[in-house]
Design an enzyme around this catalytic site. Structure first.
Site, PDB file in Angstrom:
ATOM      1  N   SER A   5      -5.060 -23.353   7.124  1.00 19.43           N
ATOM      2  CA  SER A   5      -3.654 -23.392   6.720  1.00 19.43           C
ATOM      3  C   SER A   5      -3.120 -22.086   6.121  1.00 19.43           C
ATOM      4  O   SER A   5      -1.919 -21.973   5.876  1.00 19.43           O
ATOM      5  CB  SER A   5      -3.425 -24.529   5.714  1.00 19.43           C
ATOM      6  OG  SER A   5      -3.481 -25.778   6.373  1.00 19.43           O
ATOM      7  N   GLU A  65      -0.962 -27.080  14.641  1.00 19.91           N
ATOM      8  CA  GLU A  65      -1.842 -27.936  13.841  1.00 19.91           C
ATOM      9  C   GLU A  65      -2.341 -29.118  14.679  1.00 19.91           C
ATOM     10  O   GLU A  65      -3.482 -29.553  14.532  1.00 19.91           O
ATOM     11  CB  GLU A  65      -1.092 -28.446  12.609  1.00 19.91           C
ATOM     12  CG  GLU A  65      -0.843 -27.403  11.538  1.00 19.91           C
ATOM     13  CD  GLU A  65      -2.002 -27.274  10.580  1.00 19.91           C
ATOM     14  OE1 GLU A  65      -2.903 -28.135  10.617  1.00 19.91           O
ATOM     15  OE2 GLU A  65      -2.008 -26.316   9.790  1.00 19.91           O
TER      16      GLU A  65
END
Length: 318
Positions: free
Chosen positions: A85, A185
């Site tokens: 992330s 993602e």
């Protein structure tokens, strides 16, 4: 979100005039940044990094630079690490570049549908709070991505800017070559190996942090919004922030992978720390392929950050 609303209101006020290096927000501390080139690393600090890293039962990468003086230290700083992330930071910065270019507006409404949601195993407060989808302001999507590490928000931002290629283009324009942004993602969740294609060296991460602070390609009044959202982040409190004094300004972005066969691929934190002497420290710490438990991995990050703080924090200015 309340703090985010206050930060965004101050952002709109700051963007009403010319971008300056003044602290109009009341959030980001002010210090004139005049980077100096100091190629010689701090060998004593590097020894400390290496000693701390031994507990990882894996590989640790570190790059740390005092922006005003060029004082630096590293460990495996030119090797590639999965960002996880952490890659939400260059995505958010690309959004701000396009806002500055007039392609997007921070106040525009963004529709988020069920089709945008990342999988249940991935972090997404937006999905959890809005199971049927929602329309929210672009600045709120940015806040969710960098402050709450929301995977849905990150994917929506990537879509809005035109895909991973546009993010990679922005990173290249900043002058960074050792950072790769290739996937969403959602794609991370489908294939364990994908995370390794979205990688960075610690040095490249620090170069991005330097741009975040120095604002050479996007006005500071805009990038300050991201920095303040990062400072408000509740993720990873035991990482870079872990051993620093309470209320220290730390604009940071974490990244964490899953664990397979007792090995965690990525436990990361990168950020800009405001030091007691009024200077700024950009630091990137990646703990890779570690067989250590989470407490140990996070402690390694915290102790490395504290070692740099102790070395370069100096005496507070009068």
């Amino acid at each position: 979100m309340k703090n985010g609303l206050i930060i965004f209101a101050l952002f709109l006020s700051a963007c009403g005039g010319a971008a300056t290096n003044q602290n109009t927000s009341g959030n980001t501390p002010v210090a004139a940044v005049t980077p100096a080139v100091k190629p010689s690393p701090d060998l004593e600090l590097e020894k400390q990094f290496a000693e701390i890293a031994k507990e990882s039962k894996g590989k640790v990468g570190v790059a740390a630079v005092v922006l005003e003086t060029g004082e630096n230290a590293g460990l495996n700083s030119t090797e590639r690490f999965a960002m996880q992330s952490v890659y939400k930071l260059p995505i958010a910065m690309t959004v701000l570049q396009q806002v500055d270019a007039g392609k997007l507006s921070m106040d525009q409404e963004v529709e988020i549908t069920k089709a945008d949601f990342v999988s249940p195993g991935q972090r997404s407060p937006i999905r959890d709070a809005n199971p049927n989808g929602a329309k929210i302001k672009l600045w709120q999507v940015v806040e969710a991505a960098v402050s709450e590490s929301d995977g849905t928000a990150s994917d929506v931002l990537m879509r809005l800017v035109g895909g991973a290629g546009e993010v990679q283009k922005y990173v290249g324009e900043v002058g960074i070559t050792d950072m790769s942004i290739k996937n969403t993602e959602k794609e991370f969740a489908k294939d364990w190996q994908v995370q390794f294609d979205n990688s960075s060296t610690p040095q490249a991460a620090v170069a991005l942090l330097t741009e975040l602070k120095e604002a050479r390609t996007v006005p500071d009044a805009r990038l300050r919004l991201i920095r303040d959202f990062m400072n408000e982040s509740q993720t990873g409190p035991k990482r870079i922030r872990g051993l620093l004094p309470e209320n220290t300004y730390v604009a940071h972005k974490t990244g964490t992978s899953g664990t397979r066969d007792g090995v965690t691929a990525a436990t990361n934190d990168v950020g800009i720390i405001y030091l007691p002497n009024g200077k700024y420290l950009a630091i990137a710490i990646f703990v890779a392929d570690s067989a250590a438990d989470e407490k140990t991995r996070e402690s390694i990050i915290a102790r490395i950050a504290k070692a740099a703080w102790d070395r370069w924090g100096g005496t507070p200015p009068k």
